[in-house]
Design an enzyme around this catalytic site. Structure first.
Site, mmCIF file in Angstrom:
data_model
loop_
_atom_site.group_PDB
_atom_site.id
_atom_site.type_symbol
_atom_site.label_atom_id
_atom_site.label_comp_id
_atom_site.label_asym_id
_atom_site.label_seq_id
_atom_site.Cartn_x
_atom_site.Cartn_y
_atom_site.Cartn_z
ATOM 1 C CD GLU A 167 -5.252 -7.360 0.569
ATOM 2 O OE1 GLU A 167 -6.053 -6.712 1.279
ATOM 3 O OE2 GLU A 167 -4.018 -7.172 0.599
ATOM 4 C CD GLU B 139 -2.967 -1.219 2.238
ATOM 5 O OE1 GLU B 139 -2.792 -0.461 3.222
ATOM 6 O OE2 GLU B 139 -3.915 -2.031 2.180
#
Length: 522
Positions: free
Chosen positions: A395, A290
């Site tokens: 995800e 991220e």
């Protein structure tokens, strides 16, 4: 400074029309000249502005990044975004779902007024839901399946006419799975439910730094090691998640007090520890997780931190794919932080330090509770695919709401059918206290509606048995999903003649052969 922009907006509409193809082409490159509009402009009037500003209204100057919005009588619909580059043409590709029949206005907006935006070659192409599904089916036939020709022969080499053939998939070739956590280590029902369905997994927390080094130099890999043994036993591939997480909220609690020099030592210890431990055992690493949205380590250790980490992991584990893993890239995010164009800019920035890095795109895909914007999702994947990196959904889940299972199925179908996607991992690890956002089963491992969606799609994607017969020459031809199969042959005359063969259906090889020929001798 002038910013010039190409636009392609795709609509998923609810009305019937003549069947239309879908154009998966996209680019984020600087173009010396504008491309022709896709679909010759579709339903846009004067798409190349060859007739002056007919049907267009000139508005005030704008700046990059540029967002396309459609204004209806009820709302503004987000349609796409681009970080438009100066002094060349940039392509904006996006889309929206039309749930109304009315005159709407197409807007291009930005957050500043320091540059001019020129717009040319505009397309707006509607597709019905039936056509949209047809695109998916066509792509699946090309990207996920292969025509297979069997010939059944007896022990003398003679063709077996009218032999009964059952073809059963044992393992799906397309990587499809879910995250797991340490609860799987002590629950046999969870063991069976998971291993009977999936071929790839990601550990929810067990490979994260705050789990592996709870105190400086005090390491814990007990659960991760045991989970990896479980995965290997059942032939399940594992993604390494993650080496470093760039979000300040998810560091080991002792890290925040470290000075930059101490932090650098701790990071080096962390990278060497986990990557050396699992070297060659994983199919991918989320290296700096991220780092489009966060920059905890860059702020303390320099803006080249990410590039250094990717190179370091590659030096230790050179054969494993390295992912840039982030969210809000295909989920219709309006913050612009991880839009497809910015995502590609970031991964190319990392690649610029070493062109040999085996990089890949990881899309977390945490969809909100609203209906998924499938046209935007598809257009975003088109843009990402244009960069040439492997793309995984890493995800996937959908926020809880009344139609959670329905939206979940829509997203899974779109992801699986897109030619750029190499694998899908759902973020649905089971816990007796509840899952992150979405569970597939209850605590007795009975499917929830979302689990029923998974089983239905697995069956559609090949996890079933096909029964057929050979012709007079012992041949049969069928189309099979990539994967591992068991083929059972029996003959109506020779009652005791029943044989079983194991075969593997592979994607097209380098020779681009469209069919795979298999001889089955009994």
């Amino acid at each position: 400074m002038n910013i010039v922009l190409l636009l392609c907006v795709i609509i998923l509409a609810g009305f019937e029309a003549e069947a239309l193809y879908y154009d998966y082409s996209a680019t984020i490159e600087c173009l010396a000249h504008p491309q022709k509009p896709l679909y010759n402009g579709g339903i846009i009037e004067n798409p190349e502005l060859n007739d002056g500003l007919k049907a267009w209204i000139q508005v005030s100057e704008a700046d990059v990044p540029v967002i396309a919005m459609v204004k209806t009588t009820k709302e503004y619909k987000f349609s796409g975004a681009i970080d438009a580059k100066p002094n060349c043409w940039s392509m904006l590709k996006g889309g929206f779902t039309a749930d109304t029949t009315e005159v709407v206005e197409l807007y291009f907006q930005s957050n500043t007024t320091s540059v001019e935006i020129w717009i040319d070659n505009i397309s707006l192409q509607p597709f019905t839901e039936k056509e949209w599904s047809s695109h998916q089916e066509q792509t699946i036939e090309k990207a996920r399946k292969r025509k297979v020709v069997f010939q059944a022969l007896d022990e003398q080499g003679n063709p077996l006419q009218n032999a009964s053939v059952n073809v059963t998939m044992n393992k799906l070739g397309f990587p499809f799975g879910s995250s797991i956590n340490k609860n799987i280590l002590s629950n046999n029902a969870y063991h069976y439910w998971f291993a009977s369905r999936f071929t790839v997994t990601t550990f929810e927390d067990e490979m994260k730094w705050y789990t592996n080094e709870y105190a400086p130099g005090k390491e814990n890999y007990f659960e991760a090691d045991a989970m990896l043994r479980y995965a290997k036993k059942h032939g399940i591939f594992v993604r390494g998640h993650n080496v470093i997480w760039d979000d300040s909220r998810y560091q080991p609690n002792w890290v925040s007090a470290l000075s930059p020099s101490q932090l650098n030592v701790a990071v080096q210890r962390r990278v060497n520890s986990i990557v050396q431990r699992y070297k060659g055992q994983l199919i991918g690493w989320d290296v700096v997780n991220e780092n489009l949205h966060f920059s905890f380590f860059e702020s303390k250790l320099g803006q080249d931190f990410s590039a250094r980490m990717y190179n370091q992991v590659h030096n230790i584990d050179p054969r494993t794919t390295l992912f840039l893993n982030d969210y809000n890239t295909i989920e219709e995010s309006r913050d612009g932080v991880s839009s497809p164009s910015r995502y590609i800019q970031k991964i190319r920035q990392i690649q610029s330090s070493n062109r040999q890095l085996p990089l890949a795109i990881g899309l977390e895909s945490h969809f909100p509770s609203s209906p998924p914007n499938l046209p935007y999702m598809r257009a975003s994947l088109d843009i990402l695919r244009s960069a040439g990196f492997p793309i995984w959904i890493t995800e996937l889940d959908v926020a809880s709401q009344p139609n959670q299972a329905g939206y979940f199925e829509q997203v899974l179908r779109e992801a699986h059918s897109h030619p750029g996607i190499r694998g899908i991992v759902m973020w649905t690890a089971w816990s007796p206290h509840g899952c992150y956002r979405m569970c597939l089963t209850d605590n007795n491992f009975k499917n929830l509606p979302t689990g029923d969606v998974v089983d239905k799609l697995l069956k559609e994607w090949g996890k079933t048995t096909i029964s057929t017969m050979t012709d007079k020459y012992g041949f049969l031809e069928t189309s099979l999903f990539h994967g591992e199969y068991e083929v059972e042959i029996s003959h109506p005359v020779k009652k005791n003649l029943t044989f079983t063969h194991k075969i593997q259906v592979l994607p097209k090889d380098e020779s681009k052969k469209t069919r795979q020929f298999i001889k089955l001798s009994v």
